[in-house]
Design a protein around this motif. Structure first.
Motif, mmCIF file in Angstrom:
data_model
loop_
_atom_site.group_PDB
_atom_site.id
_atom_site.type_symbol
_atom_site.label_atom_id
_atom_site.label_comp_id
_atom_site.label_asym_id
_atom_site.label_seq_id
_atom_site.Cartn_x
_atom_site.Cartn_y
_atom_site.Cartn_z
ATOM 1 N N CYS A 9 0.857 -1.189 0.000
ATOM 2 C CA CYS A 9 0.000 0.000 0.000
ATOM 3 C C CYS A 9 0.891 1.236 0.000
ATOM 4 O O CYS A 9 1.761 1.374 0.856
ATOM 5 C CB CYS A 9 -0.897 -0.033 1.232
ATOM 6 S SG CYS A 9 -1.850 1.475 1.484
ATOM 7 N N CYS A 12 0.161 3.358 3.509
ATOM 8 C CA CYS A 12 0.623 2.944 4.844
ATOM 9 C C CYS A 12 1.768 1.935 4.793
ATOM 10 O O CYS A 12 2.372 1.633 5.826
ATOM 11 C CB CYS A 12 -0.538 2.384 5.656
ATOM 12 S SG CYS A 12 -1.007 0.709 5.166
ATOM 13 N N CYS A 28 -6.684 -2.418 1.401
ATOM 14 C CA CYS A 28 -5.543 -2.567 2.315
ATOM 15 C C CYS A 28 -6.088 -2.973 3.678
ATOM 16 O O CYS A 28 -6.935 -2.275 4.253
ATOM 17 C CB CYS A 28 -4.769 -1.260 2.410
ATOM 18 S SG CYS A 28 -3.509 -1.291 3.717
ATOM 19 N N CYS A 31 -4.796 0.074 6.443
ATOM 20 C CA CYS A 31 -5.385 1.432 6.480
ATOM 21 C C CYS A 31 -6.714 1.514 5.735
ATOM 22 O O CYS A 31 -7.318 2.582 5.672
ATOM 23 C CB CYS A 31 -4.399 2.463 5.929
ATOM 24 S SG CYS A 31 -4.279 2.537 4.131
ATOM 25 N N SER A 33 -7.271 1.423 2.608
ATOM 26 C CA SER A 33 -7.267 2.096 1.305
ATOM 27 C C SER A 33 -7.834 1.167 0.237
ATOM 28 O O SER A 33 -7.673 -0.045 0.284
ATOM 29 C CB SER A 33 -5.845 2.528 0.918
ATOM 30 O OG SER A 33 -5.049 1.430 0.495
HETATM 31 ZN ZN ZN Z 1 -2.696 0.880 3.575
#
Ligand code: ZN
Length: 245
Positions: A9, A12, A28, A31, A33
């Motif tokens: 990612c 993060c 992700c 985090c 995402s």
């Molecule tokens: Zn992430």
């Protein structure tokens, strides 16, 4: 689960992936995402924004991006949402895009950013863009994405059953659908958008793959398209392109 082996990612750094609404391995696990969040980060990196000291207005703040923005420009970062109780962080403040646009200062923000927010906002989109564009600095960036769907635009602000909202707009809490068939007559009539979007303008294939953005989400108009707009791209205003310095 799923996810591209070896990918990480770009927000993060995690390489743990989870599924999202039937899309295998795109979220992700650290985090949260999504493909579009990571695409936005690639765009921001390429544009070299935001910078320390920048004023950033971030709607429905995704956790990974929020932490990044707060690190880069702690004094200028403003995370906002219609419902701050959805966030564990206490610095998210209440903002109602249907009424609060006029409270925004003019020519203030270096970056205004929202991803999959406008389909939730039950008011005229020109009102929203008018105030966001007004609040943007001449040198600023307004970056956003919306769910783009096949077919035509539709919206409805009245009471609707969850089933009907899903049928018309794709999700129980959406009040509009952004149809690709007539995009020039809704979103495109308000703001100049790049219909030839390609993430390859911002990052190379290896980088995009390494950050687990599927091939189907890299070019053209879809729900991960990152619209990069400037103040002068707002078509209902009379903003001039700033002089090149
Ligand atoms: Zn992430």
């Amino acid at each position: 689960m799923g996810g591209k082996v070896g990918a990480n990612c770009n927000i993060c750094g995690s390489n743990d992936w989870a599924d999202m609404n039937g899309r295998s391995g795109v979220r992700c696990a650290s985090c949260n995402s999504l493909e579009r969040t990571r695409a936005i980060k690639l765009v921001l990196d390429r544009l070299n924004i935001p910078k320390p000291g920048d004023y950033i207005l971030h709607f429905a703040p995704e956790r990974g991006l929020a932490e990044y923005f707060a690190r880069v420009s702690p004094g200028g970062y403003a995370p906002v949402d219609f419902d701050p109780s959805l966030y564990s962080k206490t610095d998210v403040t209440k903002f109602d895009l249907t009424t609060d646009g006029e409270s925004l200062p003019s020519d203030h923000y270096d970056l205004i950013i929202h991803s999959h927010v406008l389909e939730h906002v039950p008011c005229n989109l020109a009102y929203v863009f008018h105030h966001l564009s007004r609040a943007l600095k001449a040198t600023g960036y307004h970056i956003f994405s919306v769910p783009l769907m096949r077919g035509h635009y539709d919206e409805y602000f009245g009471p609707l059953s969850s089933e009907e909202a899903v049928r018309r707009f794709g999700q129980h809490d959406h009040v509009r659908r952004f149809g690709l068939a007539d995009i020039s007559r809704h979103l495109g009539a308000i703001v100049r958008i790049n219909k030839n979007y390609s993430l390859y303008e911002y990052a190379d294939e290896e980088t995009i793959s390494h950050h687990n953005i599927p091939a189907s989400q890299r070019s053209g108009l879809h729900s991960s398209t990152v619209f990069v707009t400037r103040k002068q791209d707002y078509l209902l205003g009379e903003y001039e392109r700033p002089a090149v310095s």
